[in-house]
Each structure stands twice: as structure tokens, then as C-alpha cells.
Write a protein that holds these residues in place. Structure first.
Motif, PDB file in Angstrom:
ATOM      1  N   GLU A  83       0.837  -1.210   0.000  1.00 20.69           N
ATOM      2  CA  GLU A  83       0.000   0.000   0.000  1.00 20.69           C
ATOM      3  C   GLU A  83       0.874   1.263   0.000  1.00 20.69           C
ATOM      4  O   GLU A  83       0.620   2.224  -0.731  1.00 20.69           O
ATOM      5  CB  GLU A  83      -0.876  -0.029   1.247  1.00 20.69           C
ATOM      6  N   ALA A  84       1.936   1.233   0.799  1.00 25.56           N
ATOM      7  CA  ALA A  84       2.828   2.404   0.877  1.00 25.56           C
ATOM      8  C   ALA A  84       3.533   2.626  -0.464  1.00 25.56           C
ATOM      9  O   ALA A  84       3.661   3.765  -0.936  1.00 25.56           O
ATOM     10  CB  ALA A  84       3.853   2.202   1.995  1.00 25.56           C
ATOM     11  N   ILE A  85       3.950   1.546  -1.115  1.00 19.74           N
ATOM     12  CA  ILE A  85       4.629   1.675  -2.411  1.00 19.74           C
ATOM     13  C   ILE A  85       3.653   2.277  -3.431  1.00 19.74           C
ATOM     14  O   ILE A  85       4.001   3.187  -4.187  1.00 19.74           O
ATOM     15  CB  ILE A  85       5.170   0.310  -2.903  1.00 19.74           C
ATOM     16  N   ALA A  86       2.404   1.788  -3.425  1.00 17.79           N
ATOM     17  CA  ALA A  86       1.405   2.297  -4.380  1.00 17.79           C
ATOM     18  C   ALA A  86       1.224   3.802  -4.180  1.00 17.79           C
ATOM     19  O   ALA A  86       1.198   4.573  -5.149  1.00 17.79           O
ATOM     20  CB  ALA A  86       0.086   1.564  -4.185  1.00 17.79           C
ATOM     21  N   SER A  87       1.134   4.221  -2.940  1.00 12.70           N
ATOM     22  CA  SER A  87       0.882   5.634  -2.681  1.00 12.70           C
ATOM     23  C   SER A  87       2.117   6.495  -3.042  1.00 12.70           C
ATOM     24  O   SER A  87       1.986   7.564  -3.654  1.00 12.70           O
ATOM     25  CB  SER A  87       0.468   5.759  -1.214  1.00 12.70           C
ATOM     26  N   ASP A  88       3.305   6.015  -2.730  1.00 13.01           N
ATOM     27  CA  ASP A  88       4.526   6.759  -3.094  1.00 13.01           C
ATOM     28  C   ASP A  88       4.701   6.803  -4.612  1.00 13.01           C
ATOM     29  O   ASP A  88       5.186   7.787  -5.169  1.00 13.01           O
ATOM     30  CB  ASP A  88       5.768   6.103  -2.466  1.00 13.01           C
ATOM     31  N   PHE A  89       4.298   5.720  -5.251  1.00 10.36           N
ATOM     32  CA  PHE A  89       4.425   5.661  -6.711  1.00 10.36           C
ATOM     33  C   PHE A  89       3.506   6.708  -7.342  1.00 10.36           C
ATOM     34  O   PHE A  89       3.893   7.432  -8.253  1.00 10.36           O
ATOM     35  CB  PHE A  89       4.079   4.245  -7.204  1.00 10.36           C
ATOM     36  N   MET A 114       4.496   9.850  -9.745  1.00 12.31           N
ATOM     37  CA  MET A 114       3.895  10.119 -11.068  1.00 12.31           C
ATOM     38  C   MET A 114       3.498  11.590 -11.172  1.00 12.31           C
ATOM     39  O   MET A 114       3.808  12.266 -12.153  1.00 12.31           O
ATOM     40  CB  MET A 114       2.618   9.274 -11.265  1.00 12.31           C
ATOM     41  N   VAL A 115       2.814  12.056 -10.141  1.00 12.89           N
ATOM     42  CA  VAL A 115       2.344  13.450 -10.147  1.00 12.89           C
ATOM     43  C   VAL A 115       3.542  14.398 -10.241  1.00 12.89           C
ATOM     44  O   VAL A 115       3.558  15.324 -11.060  1.00 12.89           O
ATOM     45  CB  VAL A 115       1.499  13.733  -8.872  1.00 12.89           C
ATOM     46  N   ASN A 116       4.564  14.141  -9.433  1.00 11.50           N
ATOM     47  CA  ASN A 116       5.750  15.002  -9.462  1.00 11.50           C
ATOM     48  C   ASN A 116       6.396  14.991 -10.849  1.00 11.50           C
ATOM     49  O   ASN A 116       6.757  16.034 -11.384  1.00 11.50           O
ATOM     50  CB  ASN A 116       6.792  14.539  -8.431  1.00 11.50           C
ATOM     51  N   GLY A 117       6.514  13.801 -11.412  1.00  9.85           N
ATOM     52  CA  GLY A 117       7.135  13.673 -12.734  1.00  9.85           C
ATOM     53  C   GLY A 117       6.347  14.439 -13.788  1.00  9.85           C
ATOM     54  O   GLY A 117       6.924  15.109 -14.654  1.00  9.85           O
ATOM     55  N   PRO A 139      11.767  10.051  -9.523  1.00 12.48           N
ATOM     56  CA  PRO A 139      12.485   8.949 -10.184  1.00 12.48           C
ATOM     57  C   PRO A 139      11.794   8.501 -11.468  1.00 12.48           C
ATOM     58  O   PRO A 139      12.378   7.765 -12.258  1.00 12.48           O
ATOM     59  CB  PRO A 139      12.445   7.832  -9.136  1.00 12.48           C
ATOM     60  N   LEU A 140      10.545   8.926 -11.670  1.00 11.20           N
ATOM     61  CA  LEU A 140       9.807   8.514 -12.873  1.00 11.20           C
ATOM     62  C   LEU A 140       9.980   9.560 -13.972  1.00 11.20           C
ATOM     63  O   LEU A 140       9.658  10.735 -13.775  1.00 11.20           O
ATOM     64  CB  LEU A 140       8.315   8.335 -12.543  1.00 11.20           C
ATOM     65  N   LYS A 141      10.454   9.114 -15.131  1.00 13.92           N
ATOM     66  CA  LYS A 141      10.757  10.072 -16.210  1.00 13.92           C
ATOM     67  C   LYS A 141       9.497  10.574 -16.899  1.00 13.92           C
ATOM     68  O   LYS A 141       9.512  11.642 -17.505  1.00 13.92           O
ATOM     69  CB  LYS A 141      11.695   9.431 -17.237  1.00 13.92           C
ATOM     70  N   MET A 142       8.409   9.824 -16.864  1.00 12.03           N
ATOM     71  CA  MET A 142       7.113  10.234 -17.435  1.00 12.03           C
ATOM     72  C   MET A 142       7.287  10.773 -18.860  1.00 12.03           C
ATOM     73  O   MET A 142       6.978  11.919 -19.164  1.00 12.03           O
ATOM     74  CB  MET A 142       6.432  11.273 -16.533  1.00 12.03           C
ATOM     75  N   LEU A 143       7.781   9.915 -19.743  1.00 11.69           N
ATOM     76  CA  LEU A 143       8.136  10.350 -21.099  1.00 11.69           C
ATOM     77  C   LEU A 143       6.939  10.323 -22.047  1.00 11.69           C
ATOM     78  O   LEU A 143       6.226   9.309 -22.112  1.00 11.69           O
ATOM     79  CB  LEU A 143       9.240   9.437 -21.648  1.00 11.69           C
ATOM     80  N   PRO A 189      -4.907  10.999 -19.056  1.00 11.10           N
ATOM     81  CA  PRO A 189      -6.056  11.679 -19.676  1.00 11.10           C
ATOM     82  C   PRO A 189      -5.718  13.073 -20.205  1.00 11.10           C
ATOM     83  O   PRO A 189      -6.243  13.485 -21.232  1.00 11.10           O
ATOM     84  CB  PRO A 189      -7.079  11.761 -18.540  1.00 11.10           C
ATOM     85  N   ALA A 190      -4.860  13.805 -19.512  1.00  8.73           N
ATOM     86  CA  ALA A 190      -4.500  15.146 -19.999  1.00  8.73           C
ATOM     87  C   ALA A 190      -3.000  15.336 -19.829  1.00  8.73           C
ATOM     88  O   ALA A 190      -2.521  15.738 -18.772  1.00  8.73           O
ATOM     89  CB  ALA A 190      -5.253  16.209 -19.218  1.00  8.73           C
ATOM     90  N   ALA A 191      -2.251  15.022 -20.890  1.00  9.65           N
ATOM     91  CA  ALA A 191      -0.789  15.081 -20.792  1.00  9.65           C
ATOM     92  C   ALA A 191      -0.326  16.529 -20.673  1.00  9.65           C
ATOM     93  O   ALA A 191      -0.930  17.416 -21.284  1.00  9.65           O
ATOM     94  CB  ALA A 191      -0.173  14.438 -22.018  1.00  9.65           C
ATOM     95  N   PRO A 192       0.742  16.765 -19.878  1.00  8.86           N
ATOM     96  CA  PRO A 192       1.240  18.131 -19.722  1.00  8.86           C
ATOM     97  C   PRO A 192       1.564  18.748 -21.092  1.00  8.86           C
ATOM     98  O   PRO A 192       2.006  18.038 -21.993  1.00  8.86           O
ATOM     99  CB  PRO A 192       2.533  17.953 -18.918  1.00  8.86           C
TER     100      PRO A 192
END
Ligand code: BGC
Length: 426
Positions: free
Chosen positions: A20-26, A30-33, A40-44, A208-211
Motif C-alpha cells: 500500500e505504501a509503495i502504491a501511494s509513493d508511486f 507520477m504526479v511530481n514527474g 524517479p519517474l521520467k514520465m516520457l 487523460p490530460a498530458a502536460p
């Protein structure tokens, strides 16, 4: 279903709370990326949406994975993909970019029957400028061919094709997770997450709405680089000795490329403590065990037969089952971690689970490792409770290759390649 390994000093399995903690940190990563903050997520960006409307025609695909390169000619019609020609080679130990891409061009030459446009699945983190332009950020999966990092990948492929006289035009480049999602969506409505659980590991999803674009786009998260995780001392040792310490920490706990090595490190530790007899040879050699080896011990057993075939002094039954147990936990933890990140994605795109989601997965671990698929679904089911039925997991076999053909179809339609390009392009 296996949960805790109480009493063992070889803790690999995760608790429901850790998951549960990993899911929430992940989800937070994602949001930060997406916001361009440290993550740590490149979100390319992939420059691809889930394809809408009829996709048909015959296209070429190159699937450059972590252990093999495949070239295919694929016929697409009414949600079905027919593979008309197929060649596969082991990833060559190329000394230069030119050597590597010459191998790919020759492979394409062998399967190019009638199609003209090619989609290229390149299974490494790339900074993409548009659907056909992608620069390799850094090699992963311990690959280190010089002269490719920082380069425009399809440009290298185009050059090699031209040198080999192959009149084929690359029109799209994509990550293997993205290819898998395109393929999943081609057959299953609601597919919006896809993952590779094979030699490497990574996940993409439909944002749904890419930056910047503000419209739906598939994002390659490069989730293998996620790093807020409970590392064991074996994970730390493996990372320290790897080609790129500190990078791809999740991948080093999930991907087949690394699972045999984690087992080997645990076995060496047992040998060091006198819990297993020492033997010269295989266990002393880094990366001498594969994920397939350890999956074989867990599934088929007995380990003693395998040891005999290697010429190793037999272990007792208790020693064999201790090692088999550790290997099973290493495999199941991989499934738990992958599932935890899927939960993170679901938290981001649909926290109340108001719609149906299909997660498409390709890769030998998910397809073949004993108990892997069941463990992954168990973790999802346990965390999602009575909403669990809105999430389905599907094996998407050859998803990355077929997805490249789908991307080529989309690209050739979008850019008016069909008919508008003449042979003079070459
Ligand atoms: C790469 C990803 C790829 C994954 C699965 C990782 O090593 O960084 O781009 O999707 O392997 O092949």
C-alpha cells in the motif's frame, strides 16, 4: 497465497502494508514527474493516444528488446493481427552503433515482403520529440554498446537500412510498454495500462490530460527507475555491483535480468554462513543464474537434479527446499512490486475506480514464472476489495512487436505517408 516469510533472514516478500505504501509513493512520484518536479519517474511522452477508428493494412515492425531483436511483417484487420513474416536473433554483442543497427537492418530485409512503413519498438528510455524522433537517454538492462546514448535512434536505423538497400521507411518509434498498450487496446476496450515483466521491467499508461498537450497521451513512466522501496541487503549488493549503481532500482528487484543474480547472492550468503556446502564454479560467477533457472527449480524441482547436472555435490533435501523457497519469494516479490505500481497508477487515473481498466502485460515472467500471474492478481484483488472486478489483467503476447505495427499504421495515416511519399525519398 504466499505472504510473509516469518522467521527467515532472507526476507523478500512484502506485507500488504508495504504494498500500500509503495502504491501511494508511486502515485506521488507520477504526479511530481508530470509536473516536472524531481521524481524517479521520467514520465516520457509517446505522442500516441489509444488508436481510434479502423486500423488496417500491412506494416513492418522491429522489436528491439532486452535479450532479442525481432522483425515482423504484420497484417492488421478488424482488431486482429496476423504475423506474415518473423525473424528473431539474440541481441548481438555489438561493438558500435553501426554494427548493432546493421544487424537490425538485415533482419528487416529478411521479413520485408510487401510492407513499406515500419514501426520501431525500442525498449529503453528515450526522450521523444515526436512520434518518429527519439534520443536514447541511457542504456538499461546492463547493455553498454557505445555510440548509441544521446543519438536519434530512428536516424541510426534509417542509415543502416539505406546502407543495406532496404526500401523501408521508419515512421514511428515507441517503447515496448507503449506497443503493448496499443496491442491490448486493439483487442480489449478499456485497456489503459501496460507493462513488461520480462528481461526488463517498465509500465506505461494513458494519461487523460498530458502536460503541455492537454489531451490524452500514453506516457512511458520508465517505472523501473522508481526507488522508494524496501531494499534487502541483497538488492543493495546487486545494485552496487551493477553497470549503473543507483539507477533502475525497481527494475533490479522485478526484472528477469536480475532475479537469478539475487538468488545467487542469497546462495553465496548461505554458503558463507556454512548453511550450504561451498563449491567452486557456478555460484561464484556473477549472473551465472537466470530467472529461468530459478523458476525451473520452483516449478519443476527437484533442485538436486539441476545440481547434479552441473556437477555440484548434492545438497540435503532441507538445503534444497531452503533455496527453492528463497527463489520462490524472489519471483513472487517481483509480482508484488509490479502490482503495487499498477495500484499507484490506478490511484492516479481513477481513484474511485469508476470505470473498467484492462492492464496488458507482456514478458516471460508474467507468462511463464510459476505463481507469478496469480500473485499479481492476488495483490490487486486484495487491495481493491469489492472494486477488484473493474480491473482485469491480460497477457498480451508479442504485444510490443504488434504494437509497433499499429503505431506505424497510425503514423502513416496521420502524416499522410500513404501514397504521398515517393521512392525518391530514398
Ligand atoms: C527500459 C524500458 C523498457 C523495459 C522493458 C527497461 O530496462 O528502461 O524502456 O520498457 O526495460 O523492456
Amino acid at each position: 497465497m504466499a505472504r510473509h516469510s516469518q522467521g527467515s533472514q532472507y526476507h523478500f516478500l512484502l506485507s500488504a502494508e508495504q504494498i500500500e505504501a509503495i502504491a501511494s509513493d508511486f502515485r506521488q512520484a507520477m504526479v511530481n514527474g508530470l509536473l516536472g518536479a524531481a521524481s524517479p519517474l521520467k514520465m516520457l511522452p509517446s505522442f500516441l493516444d489509444i488508436p481510434k477508428g479502423e486500423i488496417e493494412g500491412t506494416y513492418l515492425a522491429v522489436d528491439f528488446g532486452g535479450s532479442h531483436i525481432r522483425a515482423l511483417e504484420v497484417g492488421l484487420k478488424s482488431g486482429q493481427a496476423q504475423i506474415a513474416a518473423y525473424r528473431k536473433i539474440k541481441l548481438p554483442e555489438a561493438k558500435s552503433a553501426a554494427e548493432l543497427f546493421r544487424c537490425i537492418a538485415l533482419l528487416v530485409k529478411a521479413v520485408a515482403l510487401s510492407a513499406r512503413y515500419l514501426g520501431h519498438t525500442f525498449s529503453f528510455p528515450c526522450r521523444q520529440q515526436d512520434l518518429n524522433t527519439a534520443h536514447l537517454i541511457a542504456w538499461t538492462k546492463e547493455i553498454a554498446t557505445p555510440g548509441v546514448e544521446g543519438e536519434n535512434i530512428n536516424h541510426l536505423l534509417e542509415q543502416a537500412l539505406r546502407q543495406q538497400g532496404v526500401a523501408v521507411q521508419p515512421v514511428a518509434i515507441l517503447n515496448d510498454t507503449v506497443g503493448t498498450l496499443l496491442t491490448a487496446a486493439y483487442s480489449y476496450p478499456g485497456a489503459d495500462i501496460a507493462s513488461i515483466c520480462g528481461t526488463g521491467h517498465n509500465t506505461c499508461y494513458l494519461e487523460p490530460a498530458a502536460p503541455r498537450q492537454g489531451k490524452p497521451m500514453i506516457i512511458n513512466m520508465e517505472s523501473g527507475n522508481f526507488n522508494k522501496l524496501p531494499f534487502t541487503r541483497f538488492d543493495k549488493a546487486l545494485d552496487a555491483e551493477s553497470e549503473r549503481p543507483g539507477q533502475q532500482r525497481l527494475e533490479k528487484m522485478v526484472a528477469g535480468r536480475y532475479l537469478g543474480e539475487l538468488a545467487r547472492l542469497a546462495i553465496m550468503d548461505l554458503i558463507g554462513q556454512g548453511s550450504l556446502p561451498d563449491t567452486v564454479g557456478i555460484f561464484h560467477v556473477p549472473y551465472s543464474l537466470s530467472a529461468e533457472d530459478i523458476a525451473g527449480w520452483v516449478e519443476a524441482g527437484p533442485l538436486s537434479t539441476w545440481l547434479k547436472a552441473q556437477g555440484i555435490v548434492p545438497w540435503t533435501d532441507a538445503q534444497c527446499s531452503l533455496v527453492t523457497n528463497i527463489c520462490q519469494h524472489i519471483l513472487l516479490r517481483s509480482a508484488q512490486l509490479a502490482a503495487a505500481t499498477f495500484l499507484g497508477v490506478l490511484l492516479h487515473i481513477d481513484p474511485a475506480l469508476e470505470r473498467k481498466h484492462v492492464i496488458g502485460i507482456d514478458g516471460s515472467l508474467y507468462e511463464k514464472a510459476p505463481g507469478y500471474a496469480a500473485q499479481l492478481e492476488f495483490v490487486l484483488g486484495e487491495a481493491l476489495g469489492d472494486k477488484g472486478s473493474s480491473v482485469e489483467v491480460k497477457l498480451v503476447k508479442d504485444g510490443s512487436g504488434i504494437g509497433a505495427a499499429i503505431a506505424a499504421a497510425v503514423a502513416s495515416k496521420e502524416d499522410g505517408y500513404n501514397g504521398s511519399h515517393t521512392d525518391e525519398t530514398w
